[in-house]
Scaffold this active site. Structure first.
Site, PDB file in Angstrom:
ATOM      1  N   TRP A  11     -15.639  -3.690 -16.431  1.00  0.00           N
ATOM      2  CA  TRP A  11     -14.201  -3.481 -16.515  1.00  0.00           C
ATOM      3  C   TRP A  11     -13.625  -3.930 -17.841  1.00  0.00           C
ATOM      4  CZ3 TRP A  11     -10.977  -0.382 -14.393  1.00  0.00           C
ATOM      5  CH2 TRP A  11     -11.215   0.114 -13.105  1.00  0.00           C
ATOM      6  N   LYS A 103      -9.697  -9.440  -9.442  1.00  0.00           N
ATOM      7  CA  LYS A 103      -9.252  -9.491  -8.047  1.00  0.00           C
ATOM      8  C   LYS A 103     -10.077 -10.551  -7.338  1.00  0.00           C
ATOM      9  CE  LYS A 103      -8.443  -4.511  -8.366  1.00  0.00           C
ATOM     10  NZ  LYS A 103      -8.892  -3.165  -7.958  1.00  0.00           N
ATOM     11  N   GLY A 131      -5.167  -2.580  -8.410  1.00  0.00           N
ATOM     12  CA  GLY A 131      -5.021  -1.235  -7.871  1.00  0.00           C
ATOM     13  C   GLY A 131      -6.322  -0.460  -7.912  1.00  0.00           C
ATOM     14  N   LYS A 186      -9.220  -7.087  -0.135  1.00  0.00           N
ATOM     15  CA  LYS A 186      -9.792  -5.751   0.100  1.00  0.00           C
ATOM     16  C   LYS A 186     -11.281  -5.750  -0.235  1.00  0.00           C
ATOM     17  CE  LYS A 186     -10.170  -4.235  -4.337  1.00  0.00           C
ATOM     18  NZ  LYS A 186     -11.286  -3.528  -5.002  1.00  0.00           N
ATOM     19  N   ASP A 238      -6.208   0.880  -2.163  1.00  0.00           N
ATOM     20  CA  ASP A 238      -7.482   0.673  -2.853  1.00  0.00           C
ATOM     21  C   ASP A 238      -8.665   0.792  -1.892  1.00  0.00           C
ATOM     22  OD1 ASP A 238      -9.130   0.159  -5.000  1.00  0.00           O
ATOM     23  OD2 ASP A 238      -8.319  -1.816  -5.448  1.00  0.00           O
ATOM     24  N   ASN A 250     -18.768  -4.042  -3.824  1.00  0.00           N
ATOM     25  CA  ASN A 250     -18.651  -4.762  -2.561  1.00  0.00           C
ATOM     26  C   ASN A 250     -19.221  -3.948  -1.403  1.00  0.00           C
ATOM     27  OD1 ASN A 250     -17.002  -7.369  -3.134  1.00  0.00           O
ATOM     28  ND2 ASN A 250     -15.968  -5.766  -4.302  1.00  0.00           N
TER      29      ASN A 250
END
Length: 318
Positions: A11, A103, A131, A186, A238, A250
């Site tokens: 990322w 996150k 997001g 999430k 998401d 994940n």
């Protein structure tokens, strides 16, 4: 604008590419000895993309901080505090604007990342960027929607104006508690979804999604946030990218766990679920899905027994 991205993983490298793509003067920092940074320096690319020649690569933290007007922090959640403790010692660091692009929750404290940031660098402007979206899809030109949130509306406006792009439509977030919890948890639901995939129980994902949003909304409300935030882009929005996509680390971790295959990449939900269970105790909120994931991943309990038990609980009003 001069932009520094701290963290040169999947990322971080994308954020450097994106900032360069929309016209900023970009520096990408990686820690000394980082294999990711060494690969970028040697080949000009990683497994996902090429890095533009106009992006400056460095392992010099002071140089990276001094370069920036806008700092994008894209390191692991558990490594953020130690990085910030180094950044704050650089002269002028407190005058920058920081955006947390991760996150997760801090395991030891259960704190949201903006809380950790404000402890390390008080009175410094900060926002979070969360997001849906995957690097692979953005690089193919597939657009998506994301959220920038801050307790300071002027900071939110500044970041969105600086990072506006044909690839990403930004929404203004005002509920930091719900936004950060939704984005972090999430990933825990993603672990459960991957386990269902491992058992070929994909038809249960609908129930997982419905109950996952419900239980987390109760925790957000108990912590002082807006329970409806969970039904927006930070969490429910998401779910496709996290519960269904083959690119989701994940989801893949959960699936590989059931199949008995080692998974070596970062899956933030593995760490986050430990902090979530502490929050569950602190705020007296029952979180059955998070508890099931914790019991499987960290308690060594039988996955099939625990997962099927989620869907065979006692009857009660929805």
């Amino acid at each position: 604008m001069r932009v520094t991205v701290f963290g040169c993983g999947r990322w971080g490298t994308f954020h450097a590419w994106h900032a360069d793509h929309i016209g900023h003067d970009v520096m990408l920092w990686g820690r000394p000895g980082s294999k990711n940074l060494q690969e970028l320096q040697a080949t000009g690319r990683n497994a996902y993309q090429e890095i533009p020649a106009s992006v400056t690569l460095t392992d010099d933290l002071e140089k990276a901080v001094r370069h920036a007007e806008l700092c994008l922090v894209v390191v692991s959640s558990q490594g953020m505090r130690s990085l910030l403790e180094r950044i704050r010692n650089v002269e002028g660091a407190a005058g920058k604007v920081y955006v947390l692009c991760m996150k997760g929750l801090e395991i030891e404290t259960g704190k949201r990342l903006s809380e950790v940031f404000c402890e390390c660098m008080p009175k410094t402007r900060v926002a979070v960027w969360v997001g849906p979206g995957h690097v692979q899809d953005f690089l193919r030109g597939i657009p998506n929607c994301m959220v920038i949130a801050s307790s300071d509306a002027q900071v939110t406006e500044l970041v969105i104006e600086a990072m506006k792009s044909p690839l990403i439509r930004y929404y203004y977030g005002t509920d930091l508690i719900g936004t950060e919890l939704g984005a972090a948890v999430k990933n825990v639901v993603g672990l459960a979804a991957g386990m269902l995939d491992g058992f070929h129980y994909g038809s249960l994902k609908g129930a997982l999604m419905a109950r996952g949003t419900k239980e987390l909304s109760r925790l957000v409300e108990a912590m002082g946030g807006d329970r409806m935030t969970i039904y927006g882009l930070c969490h429910l929005g998401d779910y496709e990218a996290t519960l269904f996509s083959p690119h989701s680390h994940n989801r893949r971790f959960g699936e590989d766990l059931i199949r008995g295959i080692p998974f070596t990449k970062l899956a933030e939900g593995v760490h986050t679920v430990r902090a979530v269970m502490e929050l569950s105790k602190e705020y007296h909120v029952e979180l059955p899905i998070a508890r099931a994931v914790y019991d499987i991943v960290h308690g060594g309990e039988d996955p099939k027994t625990v997962l099927t038990g989620l869907f065979l609980r006692e009857q009660k009003p929805e």
